[in-house]
Scaffold this motif. Structure first.
Motif, mmCIF file in Angstrom:
data_model
loop_
_atom_site.group_PDB
_atom_site.id
_atom_site.type_symbol
_atom_site.label_atom_id
_atom_site.label_comp_id
_atom_site.label_asym_id
_atom_site.label_seq_id
_atom_site.Cartn_x
_atom_site.Cartn_y
_atom_site.Cartn_z
ATOM 1 N N THR A 55 3.859 3.801 0.277
ATOM 2 C CA THR A 55 3.230 2.607 -0.288
ATOM 3 C C THR A 55 2.439 1.857 0.773
ATOM 4 O O THR A 55 1.310 1.398 0.521
ATOM 5 C CB THR A 55 4.293 1.684 -0.892
ATOM 6 O OG1 THR A 55 5.066 2.420 -1.854
ATOM 7 C CG2 THR A 55 3.665 0.486 -1.566
ATOM 8 N N LEU A 56 3.010 1.715 1.953
ATOM 9 C CA LEU A 56 2.282 1.064 3.043
ATOM 10 C C LEU A 56 1.012 1.828 3.389
ATOM 11 O O LEU A 56 -0.042 1.233 3.648
ATOM 12 C CB LEU A 56 3.185 0.943 4.268
ATOM 13 C CG LEU A 56 4.437 0.071 4.101
ATOM 14 C CD1 LEU A 56 5.277 0.107 5.365
ATOM 15 C CD2 LEU A 56 4.049 -1.353 3.754
ATOM 16 N N GLY A 57 1.087 3.169 3.370
ATOM 17 C CA GLY A 57 -0.096 3.968 3.637
ATOM 18 C C GLY A 57 -1.163 3.798 2.560
ATOM 19 O O GLY A 57 -2.357 3.701 2.864
ATOM 20 N N VAL A 92 14.217 3.497 -7.015
ATOM 21 C CA VAL A 92 14.237 3.311 -5.564
ATOM 22 C C VAL A 92 13.198 4.256 -4.983
ATOM 23 O O VAL A 92 13.459 5.438 -4.767
ATOM 24 C CB VAL A 92 15.630 3.593 -4.967
ATOM 25 C CG1 VAL A 92 15.655 3.226 -3.491
ATOM 26 C CG2 VAL A 92 16.689 2.812 -5.712
ATOM 27 N N LEU A 93 12.026 3.742 -4.721
ATOM 28 C CA LEU A 93 10.907 4.574 -4.276
ATOM 29 C C LEU A 93 10.600 4.297 -2.814
ATOM 30 O O LEU A 93 10.780 3.170 -2.329
ATOM 31 C CB LEU A 93 9.676 4.287 -5.146
ATOM 32 C CG LEU A 93 9.916 4.537 -6.643
ATOM 33 C CD1 LEU A 93 8.751 4.025 -7.462
ATOM 34 C CD2 LEU A 93 10.162 6.012 -6.902
ATOM 35 N N THR A 152 -7.860 11.005 -1.326
ATOM 36 C CA THR A 152 -7.084 11.074 -0.083
ATOM 37 C C THR A 152 -5.593 10.938 -0.354
ATOM 38 O O THR A 152 -4.773 11.702 0.173
ATOM 39 C CB THR A 152 -7.547 9.979 0.888
ATOM 40 O OG1 THR A 152 -8.959 10.104 1.105
ATOM 41 C CG2 THR A 152 -6.811 10.080 2.203
ATOM 42 N N GLY A 153 -5.218 9.972 -1.191
ATOM 43 C CA GLY A 153 -3.799 9.789 -1.498
ATOM 44 C C GLY A 153 -3.214 10.957 -2.253
ATOM 45 O O GLY A 153 -2.093 11.414 -1.957
ATOM 46 N N TYR A 154 -3.946 11.463 -3.228
ATOM 47 C CA TYR A 154 -3.460 12.604 -3.998
ATOM 48 C C TYR A 154 -3.313 13.834 -3.105
ATOM 49 O O TYR A 154 -2.325 14.583 -3.209
ATOM 50 C CB TYR A 154 -4.431 12.892 -5.140
ATOM 51 C CG TYR A 154 -3.913 13.861 -6.168
ATOM 52 C CD1 TYR A 154 -3.172 13.401 -7.249
ATOM 53 C CD2 TYR A 154 -4.174 15.223 -6.075
ATOM 54 C CE1 TYR A 154 -2.702 14.280 -8.211
ATOM 55 C CE2 TYR A 154 -3.710 16.106 -7.025
ATOM 56 C CZ TYR A 154 -2.966 15.628 -8.092
ATOM 57 O OH TYR A 154 -2.486 16.514 -9.029
ATOM 58 N N ALA A 172 4.358 6.810 -4.950
ATOM 59 C CA ALA A 172 3.842 6.174 -3.739
ATOM 60 C C ALA A 172 3.286 4.790 -4.024
ATOM 61 O O ALA A 172 3.206 3.954 -3.121
ATOM 62 C CB ALA A 172 2.752 7.052 -3.112
ATOM 63 N N HIS A 173 2.908 4.524 -5.280
ATOM 64 C CA HIS A 173 2.425 3.197 -5.670
ATOM 65 C C HIS A 173 3.505 2.394 -6.389
ATOM 66 O O HIS A 173 3.187 1.440 -7.126
ATOM 67 C CB HIS A 173 1.182 3.335 -6.555
ATOM 68 C CG HIS A 173 -0.035 3.770 -5.804
ATOM 69 N ND1 HIS A 173 -0.242 5.080 -5.406
ATOM 70 C CD2 HIS A 173 -1.117 3.080 -5.350
ATOM 71 C CE1 HIS A 173 -1.398 5.163 -4.755
ATOM 72 N NE2 HIS A 173 -1.940 3.979 -4.713
ATOM 73 N N GLN A 174 4.765 2.749 -6.188
ATOM 74 C CA GLN A 174 5.913 1.977 -6.672
ATOM 75 C C GLN A 174 5.978 1.895 -8.199
ATOM 76 O O GLN A 174 6.406 0.876 -8.760
ATOM 77 C CB GLN A 174 5.897 0.572 -6.073
ATOM 78 C CG GLN A 174 6.107 0.523 -4.576
ATOM 79 C CD GLN A 174 7.492 0.999 -4.170
ATOM 80 O OE1 GLN A 174 8.506 0.572 -4.753
ATOM 81 N NE2 GLN A 174 7.553 1.877 -3.187
#
Length: 466
Positions: free
Chosen positions: A101-103, A95-96, A44-46, A81-83
């Motif tokens: 990340t919250l999602g 600075v990401l 889903t994330g990818y 997205a995972h910092q």
């Protein structure tokens, strides 16, 4: 979609799964649930990252769309997205955006909740396989992406690619499992109820501070709308990309505004914006930054009423939790510690390296911001909780209690002595007046009593008068 349906569509109570009512899942069914929990968030994330990159590529003015390029670029995008810090063409990018990340955290937490529900986990110990599966899948996938990116313009540290996604997934899965099963009994029994109230008050206070930062950012952007609108380019594709980038970095900007409202401020390269200080500098041409001030304003310290009111609100919410003022103050301190920890996490994730040019680095003074936020909660909160709450009578010290007991014992002894003295005086007075009761005589026979009566009847009057 089928994977997510396995996690979300089953609404049977815990323990009622493929094994039938009241039965347990078979080993094969458990393996399928754990596999879905491992693969579901990754796919889903990818797919979400790839979709965003495809939209940007399709709408860009001079970009050539390539499905293979989008799929390859989605890997580093998933890491961002995972910092996980990236290197692009030899320039660092730390600075990401916080919104993805919250999602990702919410997705992992929801997956852990659904997997624990389908497995019918009755205790946190039974949910450990869910935690380990989701954590291991994220860590392994991050390492795989980092290894595949070797030799490309985008570089990633394999160790960070392994550790950071795994850590985020572990934290999110722990939240999801706790959400489903509650706190473990061992932890719940050792937690102070007042401390739990302080944690809830701290979470509420942190949310209020974030809302204050969002309000200040919104007002500043609205007042500078003409500057913001000039940053958009005429081409739709470029404007869409800038808008999308601004939305993704919106939580970062709100965190910087929160630090500004509480006092310490933030910095972008040589630009420093603080409540009591300002130093100008160049900023990126992003619409998100269009509301940045060009100089210091004397009315800025008036905004400090917002964190002060937040601390007072925390104290007001804790004014009735205990009649002892010391316990209320301790609970307010717990709330302040929660807010300070939240500021550390948000400030750390919001900043980082931005190339190696005039905009590097972007930072929030995490240490100072956390201490100041703690003080904004504890000082006004303690005052309100102390004076607005109840005050129980002050207990006497142990020495005073011992003295009081000694006095009471002495009074009892004096009362007994006085009672004995009064009895002795009354006995002596009775003896002098002849009122002392005679000793009990032995009973006489009945005939003696009768004879005596008859003799008295024969006595002559003169003898009787004598």
């Amino acid at each position: 979609m089928r994977i997510m349906e396995l996690l979300t569509d089953d609404q049977r109570p815990p323990g009622e799964a493929a094994g039938g009512p009241g039965g347990r899942l078979s080993p094969a069914a458990r393996a399928r649930v754990l596999l879905a929990a491992a693969v579901g968030p990754l796919v889903t994330g990818y797919a979400a990252v790839a979709t965003v990159l495809a939209l940007v590529t399709l709408t860009a003015a001079h970009a050539v769309f390539s499905g293979t390029s989008v799929l390859l670029a989605a890997g580093p995008g998933w890491l961002a997205a995972h910092q996980v810090p990236l290197g692009i063409g030899g320039h660092p990018l730390g600075v990401l955006p916080l919104l993805p990340t919250l999602g990702a955290v919410a997705l992992a937490a929801r997956t852990a909740f659904g997997a624990a529900q389908r497995l019918g986990c009755r205790s946190p110990r039974e949910a450990l396989p869910v935690l380990a599966t989701i954590t291991g899948a994220h860590a392994g996938f991050g390492l795989l992406v980092a290894l595949c990116a070797q030799g490309s313009p985008v570089t990633v540290d394999p160790l960070l690619a392994f550790a950071v996604p795994g850590l985020l997934a572990a934290a999110a899965s722990g939240v999801g499992i706790t959400w489903y099963r509650g706190l473990p009994d061992v932890v719940a029994e050792r937690l102070d109820p007042l401390a739990l109230r302080g944690v809830r008050a701290g979470a509420l206070s942190l949310a209020v501070l974030v809302a204050c930062g969002a309000a200040v950012f919104t007002v500043a952007t609205a007042l500078s709308w003409s500057t913001v609108s000039d940053m958009y380019e005429p081409a739709f594709g470029n404007s869409f990309g800038m808008l999308l980038l601004s939305v993704l970095y919106l939580p970062n900007a709100v965190t910087a505004a929160l630090s500004f409202v509480t006092g310490p401020g933030f910095s972008i390269g040589s630009l420093t914006v603080g409540m009591f200080g300002y130093r100008g500098g160049a900023v990126p041409g992003l619409p998100l930054l269009g509301g940045l001030p060009g100089h210091h304003a004397g009315w800025w310290p008036a905004l400090l009423v917002l964190p002060a009111a937040t601390g007072a609100l925390a104290g007001w919410s804790l004014r009735k939790i205990d009649p002892d003022p010391a316990q209320r103050l301790r609970t307010v301190a717990v709330a302040g510690a929660v807010v300070a920890l939240g500021c550390v996490v948000l400030g750390t994730l919001s900043g980082g390296r931005l190339g190696d040019g005039p905009f590097d680095p972007v930072s929030v003074p995490v240490g100072v911001a956390s201490i100041v936020a703690f003080c904004w909660i504890v000082i006004p909160g303690s005052l309100v909780a102390f004076f607005a709450g109840e005050h129980e009578p002050q207990a006497a010290p142990p020495e005073a209690l011992e003295d009081n007991q000694a006095f009471e014992d002495a009074d009892e002894v004096d009362a007994e002595e006085a009672s004995e003295a009064v009895e002795e005086i009354e006995a002596e007075a009775d003896a002098e007046l002849g009122l002392e009761e005679p000793a009990e005589a032995a009973p006489e026979p009945d005939d003696a009593v009768t004879g005596g009566t008859e003799t008295c009847g024969d006595v002559e009057p003169d003898e009787a008068d004598r």
